[in-house]
Design a protein around this motif. Structure first.
Motif, PDB file in Angstrom:
ATOM      1  N   GLY A  87      92.767  73.097  15.929  1.00 36.61           N
ATOM      2  CA  GLY A  87      91.596  73.082  16.861  1.00 36.61           C
ATOM      3  C   GLY A  87      91.457  74.324  17.734  1.00 36.61           C
ATOM      4  N   GLY A  88      92.577  74.989  17.993  1.00 36.82           N
ATOM      5  CA  GLY A  88      92.630  76.419  18.796  1.00 36.82           C
ATOM      6  C   GLY A  88      91.801  77.341  18.049  1.00 36.82           C
ATOM      7  N   PHE A  89      91.591  77.432  17.042  1.00 39.50           N
ATOM      8  CA  PHE A  89      90.633  78.638  16.270  1.00 39.50           C
ATOM      9  C   PHE A  89      89.218  78.256  16.131  1.00 39.50           C
ATOM     10  N   PHE A  90      88.837  76.938  16.759  1.00 40.45           N
ATOM     11  CA  PHE A  90      87.211  76.753  16.917  1.00 40.45           C
ATOM     12  C   PHE A  90      86.854  76.919  18.308  1.00 40.45           C
ATOM     13  N   LEU A  91      87.743  77.630  19.183  1.00 38.44           N
ATOM     14  CA  LEU A  91      87.108  77.879  20.356  1.00 38.44           C
ATOM     15  C   LEU A  91      86.354  78.740  20.561  1.00 38.44           C
ATOM     16  N   GLU A  92      85.385  79.037  21.449  1.00 31.61           N
ATOM     17  CA  GLU A  92      84.551  80.026  21.379  1.00 31.61           C
ATOM     18  C   GLU A  92      84.776  81.460  21.635  1.00 31.61           C
ATOM     19  N   VAL A  93      86.098  81.347  22.653  1.00 34.30           N
ATOM     20  CA  VAL A  93      86.720  82.554  22.829  1.00 34.30           C
ATOM     21  C   VAL A  93      87.840  82.758  21.965  1.00 34.30           C
ATOM     22  N   PRO A  94      88.181  83.978  21.360  1.00 35.58           N
ATOM     23  CA  PRO A  94      89.253  84.118  20.310  1.00 35.58           C
ATOM     24  C   PRO A  94      90.712  83.761  21.186  1.00 35.58           C
ATOM     25  N   MET A  95      91.684  83.189  20.445  1.00 40.13           N
ATOM     26  CA  MET A  95      92.802  83.002  20.774  1.00 40.13           C
ATOM     27  C   MET A  95      93.615  83.819  21.720  1.00 40.13           C
ATOM     28  N   PHE A  96      93.605  85.093  21.051  1.00 38.64           N
ATOM     29  CA  PHE A  96      94.370  86.291  21.751  1.00 38.64           C
ATOM     30  C   PHE A  96      93.782  86.743  23.057  1.00 38.64           C
ATOM     31  N   GLU A  97      92.460  86.486  23.387  1.00 37.42           N
ATOM     32  CA  GLU A  97      91.853  86.736  24.669  1.00 37.42           C
ATOM     33  C   GLU A  97      92.243  85.947  25.558  1.00 37.42           C
ATOM     34  N   GLN A  98      92.931  84.714  25.334  1.00 35.10           N
ATOM     35  CA  GLN A  98      93.477  83.665  26.348  1.00 35.10           C
ATOM     36  C   GLN A  98      94.684  84.442  27.067  1.00 35.10           C
ATOM     37  N   SER A  99      95.063  83.643  28.131  1.00 34.43           N
ATOM     38  CA  SER A  99      96.098  84.037  28.894  1.00 34.43           C
ATOM     39  C   SER A  99      97.346  84.099  28.038  1.00 34.43           C
ATOM     40  N   LEU A 100      98.574  84.612  28.499  1.00 33.82           N
ATOM     41  CA  LEU A 100      99.750  84.874  27.569  1.00 33.82           C
ATOM     42  C   LEU A 100     100.336  83.448  27.276  1.00 33.82           C
ATOM     43  N   GLY A 101     100.380  82.399  28.347  1.00 37.83           N
ATOM     44  CA  GLY A 101     100.914  81.376  28.233  1.00 37.83           C
ATOM     45  C   GLY A 101     100.231  80.397  27.174  1.00 37.83           C
ATOM     46  N   ILE A 102      98.922  80.549  26.853  1.00 39.42           N
ATOM     47  CA  ILE A 102      98.183  79.922  25.822  1.00 39.42           C
ATOM     48  C   ILE A 102      98.581  80.488  24.522  1.00 39.42           C
ATOM     49  N   VAL A 103      98.776  81.884  24.579  1.00 38.15           N
ATOM     50  CA  VAL A 103      99.306  82.588  23.248  1.00 38.15           C
ATOM     51  C   VAL A 103     100.568  82.100  22.855  1.00 38.15           C
ATOM     52  N   LEU A 104     101.336  81.868  23.830  1.00 35.15           N
ATOM     53  CA  LEU A 104     102.908  81.629  23.585  1.00 35.15           C
ATOM     54  C   LEU A 104     102.826  79.986  23.186  1.00 35.15           C
ATOM     55  N   PHE A 105     102.007  79.413  23.866  1.00 37.78           N
ATOM     56  CA  PHE A 105     102.118  77.903  23.437  1.00 37.78           C
ATOM     57  C   PHE A 105     101.619  77.829  21.798  1.00 37.78           C
ATOM     58  N   TYR A 106     100.497  78.526  21.145  1.00 42.31           N
ATOM     59  CA  TYR A 106     100.140  78.301  19.849  1.00 42.31           C
ATOM     60  C   TYR A 106     101.084  78.989  19.122  1.00 42.31           C
ATOM     61  N   CYS A 107     102.008  80.042  19.394  1.00 42.44           N
ATOM     62  CA  CYS A 107     102.964  80.441  18.686  1.00 42.44           C
ATOM     63  C   CYS A 107     104.085  79.371  18.462  1.00 42.44           C
ATOM     64  N   ILE A 108     104.435  78.529  19.485  1.00 47.24           N
ATOM     65  CA  ILE A 108     105.405  77.713  19.583  1.00 47.24           C
ATOM     66  C   ILE A 108     104.943  76.642  18.330  1.00 47.24           C
ATOM     67  N   LEU A 109     103.706  76.217  18.688  1.00 50.92           N
ATOM     68  CA  LEU A 109     103.019  75.129  17.964  1.00 50.92           C
ATOM     69  C   LEU A 109     103.001  75.443  16.598  1.00 50.92           C
ATOM     70  N   PHE A 110     102.728  76.797  16.074  1.00 54.62           N
ATOM     71  CA  PHE A 110     102.824  77.280  14.840  1.00 54.62           C
ATOM     72  C   PHE A 110     104.066  76.878  14.272  1.00 54.62           C
ATOM     73  N   PHE A 111     105.489  77.513  14.853  1.00 54.94           N
ATOM     74  CA  PHE A 111     106.413  77.140  14.362  1.00 54.94           C
ATOM     75  C   PHE A 111     106.817  75.784  14.127  1.00 54.94           C
ATOM     76  N   ILE A 112     106.364  74.900  15.078  1.00 53.94           N
ATOM     77  CA  ILE A 112     106.670  73.427  15.152  1.00 53.94           C
ATOM     78  C   ILE A 112     106.042  72.698  13.870  1.00 53.94           C
ATOM     79  N   ASN A 113     104.940  73.415  13.538  1.00 53.19           N
ATOM     80  CA  ASN A 113     104.127  72.859  12.477  1.00 53.19           C
ATOM     81  C   ASN A 113     104.818  72.973  11.111  1.00 53.19           C
ATOM     82  N   ILE A 114     105.452  74.322  11.013  1.00 56.56           N
ATOM     83  CA  ILE A 114     106.269  74.745   9.904  1.00 56.56           C
ATOM     84  C   ILE A 114     107.523  74.037   9.813  1.00 56.56           C
ATOM     85  N   PHE A 115     108.006  73.750  10.953  1.00 55.76           N
ATOM     86  CA  PHE A 115     109.467  72.761  10.738  1.00 55.76           C
ATOM     87  C   PHE A 115     108.997  71.490  10.392  1.00 55.76           C
TER      88      PHE A 115
END
Length: 355
Positions: A87-115
């Motif tokens: 769902g984060g990739f369908f936001l109007e603003v690209p993910m990496f233009e968000q705050s560092l906290g949001i970027v870190l959140f999606y990185c953690i979520l990515f590894f959780i999904n892999i796990f």
């Protein structure tokens, strides 16, 4: 080593618990005692094997495979985690233009999904192996770290309560990484299932899957002289057929003609011991099976020794209660145990007194 041993045999890894269990009471009253209880047993049939958690059962091994259940839990969590990540990739603003906290959140979520994705399909075997003949239980560790094996008589079973108020059976592992694991089912009934199977001196428990192995198991116990059961039972347990029951009772008999006893001892004689009363012996306070075809030694305070054998129904003659004597159960010409529990032929009263 045959094929089943190659697949299911495990060496003992723990002889005791690594650390003291925090919630263990001094008197051990919070553990469920290993016994075959009155309230039943879960029969094992083909439905349990093909559609349930059990994957294998014979006269030595009972294998409870929970791997598919564990995978289902990971898949269930994955169904919620993946949409959140995508769902984060369908936001109007690209993910990496968000705050560092949001970027870190999606990185953690990515590894959780892999796990979650990995363990949803490739989770290592999560299997409980009950070894009837060796008396051991193999229990899985977390995240596929192997298993730990311990003697069944040393393993501690407890209870847990769900949010709905139901109580189920739990098994306490000897390792510290996870001390208690839910098994499910009514505690006494569930534990009865395992105790009955793990008591190698009793006939195999009910269930069609065991019918193929009953004769082989019976011949093994016959060759061993039908040794006494390892665990107590609230219910009488007979052999699979009446013929086997009769043979098993005869196999445990002590021959009167060859039985070695003291020179001053005698056998019970109804003419000499006319004032003795007929009572009924059971195997224990919790095993109400009749003590059939066994020899009891009565030793009196004045030095007299009288031997008496119980009948096929467990009835036996006992001296009057006003005499002082000790009772001992004899096996093969040697004292097995002294009997100090009250003996009565009123079975219903014994049942009421216990509850």
């Amino acid at each position: 080593m045959d094929e089943r041993d190659k697949k299911y045999y495990r060496r003992i890894t723990h002889h005791k618990y690594e650390r003291k269990i925090p919630y263990e009471k001094e008197d051990g009253s919070n553990w469920v005692r290993k016994c075959i209880y009155n309230n039943g047993y879960y029969p094992l049939d083909e439905i349990n094997i093909k559609g349930g958690s059990y994957t294998y059962a014979d006269d030595k091994y009972l294998v409870n495979d929970c791997t598919s259940n564990i995978k289902s839990v990971f898949r269930f969590i994955l169904y919620f985690a993946i949409p959140l990540f995508i769902g984060g990739f369908f936001l109007e603003v690209p993910m990496f233009e968000q705050s560092l906290g949001i970027v870190l959140f999606y990185c953690i979520l990515f590894f959780i999904n892999i796990f979650l994705l990995y363990f949803s399909f490739f989770y290592p075997p999560f299997i409980y192996i009950y070894n009837r003949l060796d008396g051991t239980v193999s229990m899985p560790r977390k995240y596929g770290k192997g298993s730990c094996t311990m003697s069944f008589d040393k393993i501690k079973y407890g209870t847990s309560m769900s949010r709905m108020g139901s109580i189920s059976l739990t098994i306490t592992l000897p390792i510290w990484e996870i001390m208690q694991r839910d098994i499910g089912g009514d505690p006494e009934t569930s534990l009865s299932s395992y105790v009955w199977f793990m008591d190698k001196n009793r006939p195999l428990p009910p269930g069609k899957v065991f019918d193929t192995y009953r004769e082989r198991d019976y011949q093994r116990r016959k060759a061993e002289g039908f040794p006494a059961p390892l665990y107590e039972s609230y219910i009488p347990i007979e052999e699979y057929t009446p013929e086997q029951t009769t043979e098993a009772n005869n196999g445990k008999r002590i021959n009167i003609e060859t039985f070695e006893r003291e020179a001053n001892s005698i056998w019970y004689d109804p003419k000499i011991h006319a004032d003795w009363e007929e009572v009924n012996y059971t195997k224990g306070d919790y095993d109400i099976s009749p003590l059939k075809n066994e020899v009891i030694c009565y030793k009196f305070a004045d030095g007299r020794i009288v031997y008496c054998r119980s009948t096929a129904t467990g009835n036996i003659y006992q001296p009057p209660t006003n005499e002082k004597f000790e009772k001992s159960l004899m096996v093969g010409g040697a004292i097995k145990e002294k009997i100090d529990r009250p003996i009565t032929d009123k079975w219903e009263e014994r049942q009421r007194d216990r509850f």
